[in-house]
Design an enzyme around this catalytic site. Structure first.
Site, mmCIF file in Angstrom:
data_model
loop_
_atom_site.group_PDB
_atom_site.id
_atom_site.type_symbol
_atom_site.label_atom_id
_atom_site.label_comp_id
_atom_site.label_asym_id
_atom_site.label_seq_id
_atom_site.Cartn_x
_atom_site.Cartn_y
_atom_site.Cartn_z
ATOM 1 N N LYS A 69 0.850 -1.206 0.000
ATOM 2 C CA LYS A 69 0.000 0.000 0.000
ATOM 3 C C LYS A 69 0.882 1.251 0.000
ATOM 4 C CE LYS A 69 -4.197 1.982 0.668
ATOM 5 N NZ LYS A 69 -4.758 2.684 1.785
ATOM 6 N N SER A 106 -6.242 12.295 -5.757
ATOM 7 C CA SER A 106 -5.703 11.586 -4.588
ATOM 8 C C SER A 106 -5.898 12.423 -3.322
ATOM 9 C CB SER A 106 -4.213 11.286 -4.776
ATOM 10 O OG SER A 106 -3.464 12.469 -4.580
HETATM 11 N N1 LIG Z 1 -10.876 9.555 3.394
HETATM 12 C C1 LIG Z 1 -10.667 8.365 2.805
HETATM 13 O O1 LIG Z 1 -11.422 7.979 1.881
HETATM 14 C C2 LIG Z 1 -9.546 7.487 3.233
HETATM 15 C C3 LIG Z 1 -8.618 7.896 4.181
HETATM 16 N N2 LIG Z 1 -7.592 7.050 4.550
HETATM 17 C C4 LIG Z 1 -6.637 7.452 5.561
HETATM 18 O O2 LIG Z 1 -7.348 7.627 6.784
HETATM 19 C C5 LIG Z 1 -6.743 8.665 7.574
HETATM 20 C C6 LIG Z 1 -7.781 9.741 7.856
HETATM 21 O O3 LIG Z 1 -8.146 10.337 6.628
HETATM 22 P P1 LIG Z 1 -9.446 11.260 6.499
HETATM 23 O O4 LIG Z 1 -10.561 10.661 7.235
HETATM 24 O O5 LIG Z 1 -9.595 11.543 5.070
HETATM 25 O O6 LIG Z 1 -8.936 12.566 7.267
HETATM 26 P P2 LIG Z 1 -9.820 13.686 7.996
HETATM 27 O O7 LIG Z 1 -8.942 14.859 8.168
HETATM 28 O O8 LIG Z 1 -11.114 13.845 7.271
HETATM 29 O O9 LIG Z 1 -10.173 13.015 9.406
HETATM 30 C C7 LIG Z 1 -9.384 13.081 10.556
HETATM 31 C C8 LIG Z 1 -10.219 13.778 11.595
HETATM 32 O O10 LIG Z 1 -9.640 13.590 12.873
HETATM 33 C C9 LIG Z 1 -9.781 14.835 13.565
HETATM 34 N N3 LIG Z 1 -8.846 14.876 14.684
HETATM 35 C C10 LIG Z 1 -7.489 14.936 14.656
HETATM 36 N N4 LIG Z 1 -7.003 14.972 15.916
HETATM 37 C C11 LIG Z 1 -8.067 14.952 16.729
HETATM 38 C C12 LIG Z 1 -8.197 14.994 18.153
HETATM 39 N N5 LIG Z 1 -7.137 15.063 18.952
HETATM 40 N N6 LIG Z 1 -9.442 14.966 18.681
HETATM 41 C C13 LIG Z 1 -10.520 14.911 17.886
HETATM 42 N N7 LIG Z 1 -10.470 14.851 16.532
HETATM 43 C C14 LIG Z 1 -9.246 14.887 15.965
HETATM 44 C C15 LIG Z 1 -9.490 15.865 12.491
HETATM 45 O O11 LIG Z 1 -9.879 17.159 12.868
HETATM 46 P P3 LIG Z 1 -9.005 18.410 12.292
HETATM 47 O O12 LIG Z 1 -9.063 18.330 10.804
HETATM 48 O O13 LIG Z 1 -9.720 19.593 12.886
HETATM 49 O O14 LIG Z 1 -7.622 18.224 12.830
HETATM 50 C C16 LIG Z 1 -10.338 15.288 11.355
HETATM 51 O O15 LIG Z 1 -11.682 15.665 11.480
HETATM 52 C C17 LIG Z 1 -5.554 9.170 6.740
HETATM 53 O O16 LIG Z 1 -4.387 8.474 7.109
HETATM 54 C C18 LIG Z 1 -5.942 8.790 5.312
HETATM 55 O O17 LIG Z 1 -4.821 8.667 4.461
HETATM 56 C C19 LIG Z 1 -7.480 5.763 4.060
HETATM 57 C C20 LIG Z 1 -8.385 5.310 3.133
HETATM 58 C C21 LIG Z 1 -9.459 6.123 2.619
HETATM 59 C C1 LIG Z 2 -5.559 4.690 -3.480
HETATM 60 C C2 LIG Z 2 -5.425 6.202 -3.508
HETATM 61 C C3 LIG Z 2 -4.190 6.582 -4.257
HETATM 62 C C4 LIG Z 2 -6.651 6.650 -4.232
HETATM 63 O O1 LIG Z 2 -6.633 7.971 -4.648
HETATM 64 C C5 LIG Z 2 -5.337 6.712 -2.093
HETATM 65 O O2 LIG Z 2 -5.225 5.927 -1.166
HETATM 66 C C6 LIG Z 2 -5.271 8.151 -1.768
HETATM 67 O O3 LIG Z 2 -5.670 8.987 -2.558
HETATM 68 O O4 LIG Z 2 -4.796 8.427 -0.648
#
Ligand SMILES: NC(=O)C1=CN([C@@H]2O[C@H](COP(=O)(O)OP(=O)(O)OC[C@H]3O[C@@H](n4cnc5c(N)ncnc54)[C@H](OP(=O)(O)O)[C@@H]3O)[C@@H](O)[C@H]2O)C=CC1
Ligand SMILES: CC(C)(CO)C(=O)C(=O)O
Length: 293
Positions: free
Chosen positions: A177, A246
């Site tokens: 990944k 992405s």
């Molecule tokens: N979104 C997706 O489709 C996918 C995401 N991922 C992975 O998942 C992870 C999260 O991504 P994503 O959901 O997009 O990110 P987001 O920024 O949408 O979500 C993270 C959330 O956590 C909150 N947060 C951070 N610290 C705290 C805290 N101490 N207390 C409360 N809330 C907190 C952030 O708030 P704030 O922004 O205010 O700091 C934010 O709302 C990443 O590593 C991403 O690469 C993997 C696959 C798919």
């Molecule tokens: C798989 C991929 C590359 C899809 O966009 C992704 O995980 C990302 O955007 O962080």
């Protein structure tokens, strides 16, 4: 199962929402989202439709069976500190990048499972998350091998209708990944292009080389990931997600810090000039924007 989702943004709200169909879920997130979920529940829209009523709060609860960690990779250490007083049986990171589960394992008493996730999620606004693609959660012991804990968590996810595979080769899967994210995220973010645009032209070489450098680092770490497997994986995902912007491109477009440190930055030594260059460029952009020291 009693699940605390630490980081109720896009992915955390989606998985928390899906899990809440079968389990006791507590979302830990930011104030406006938490308030709306408390008042009106959480709406899951898009590829999956549901309205659920998980607990929601801005700090960690006293206990849970599982902490699902879904903050951005640069917030993992802070998430671990915030969970330090929570009585947990296990943690599971579904974040992108390498090293998140190690950070959780080092900081917390509970065993840390490793995971990957190909569901797509987007927080539409307070109280609503869109499922932008039904994918799969893969989870297992972070060192590889069989794990009754992983089996238990996998069964709980499956019970909530979250497509889940329990795997005994998580180290190889995490490195593969990483090769995909290293080859796609930084080049798309820097060139402001969709994933599919990496398949042709000289940028295709850059993508393949970034993935091969990750494969070499994986082998140095004792994980059997061939260059061919890394290149096939990055090309397969770029083709399957050709129209995607992405997550790193979206971060750059929103002027948010990226996860480059935990992706390309993990393999940015002298033997990895492409990842080192991609890392340096993104760090320079983050620094100029005041997003990092
Ligand atoms: N979104 C997706 O489709 C996918 C995401 N991922 C992975 O998942 C992870 C999260 O991504 P994503 O959901 O997009 O990110 P987001 O920024 O949408 O979500 C993270 C959330 O956590 C909150 N947060 C951070 N610290 C705290 C805290 N101490 N207390 C409360 N809330 C907190 C952030 O708030 P704030 O922004 O205010 O700091 C934010 O709302 C990443 O590593 C991403 O690469 C993997 C696959 C798919
Ligand atoms: C798989 C991929 C590359 C899809 O966009 C992704 O995980 C990302 O955007 O962080």
């Amino acid at each position: 199962m009693d699940v605390v989702v630490f980081g109720a943004g896009s992915l955390g709200s989606l998985l928390g929402g899906l899990l809440a169909r079968a389990h006791d879920v507590t979302l830990v997130g930011r104030h406006r989202h938490v308030e709306r979920v408390r008042r009106e529940g959480l709406r899951v829209t898009g590829a999956v439709e549901a309205t659920v009523f998980p607990d929601a709060r801005t700090d960690a609860p006293a206990s849970a069976d599982l902490a699902l960690v879904t903050v951005k990779a640069y917030d993992t250490a802070a998430a671990a500190s915030a969970l330090a007083d929570t009585d947990l049986d296990a943690t599971l990171s579904l974040q992108n990048g390498l090293g998140n589960e190690r950070r959780l394992a080092e900081a917390l008493d509970a065993p840390a499972l490793a995971g990957t996730c190909t569901y797509g999620a987007r927080l539409v606004g307070p109280g609503e998350v869109a499922c932008t693609g039904v994918g799969e959660v893969v989870l297992g012991a972070r060192e590889g091998g069989a794990s009754t804990l992983a089996d238990r968590v996998g069964a709980a996810f499956t019970e909530a209708d979250v497509a889940t595979t329990v795997a005994d080769d998580m180290p190889r899967r995490l490195w593969e990944k990483l090769a995909v994210n290293a080859g796609i995220n930084a080049p798309t973010a820097l060139a402001r292009i969709q994933n599919g645009s990496l398949l042709d032209g000289d940028v295709a070489d850059l993508t393949r080389t970034a993935a091969c450098e990750v494969a070499a680092a994986a082998r140095a770490d004792g994980v059997d990931l061939t260059d061919d497997a890394a290149v096939n994986a990055v090309e397969r995902v770029a083709r399957a997600t050709a129209d995607n912007r992405s997550s790193m491109l979206q971060d750059v477009e929103k002027a948010r810090r990226t996860e480059v440190d935990s992706i390309n930055g993990v393999v940015s030594g002298p033997d990895a000039p492409v990842n080192r260059t991609l890392t340096a460029l993104l760090r320079a952009w983050e620094r100029e924007r005041g997003l990092r020291e």
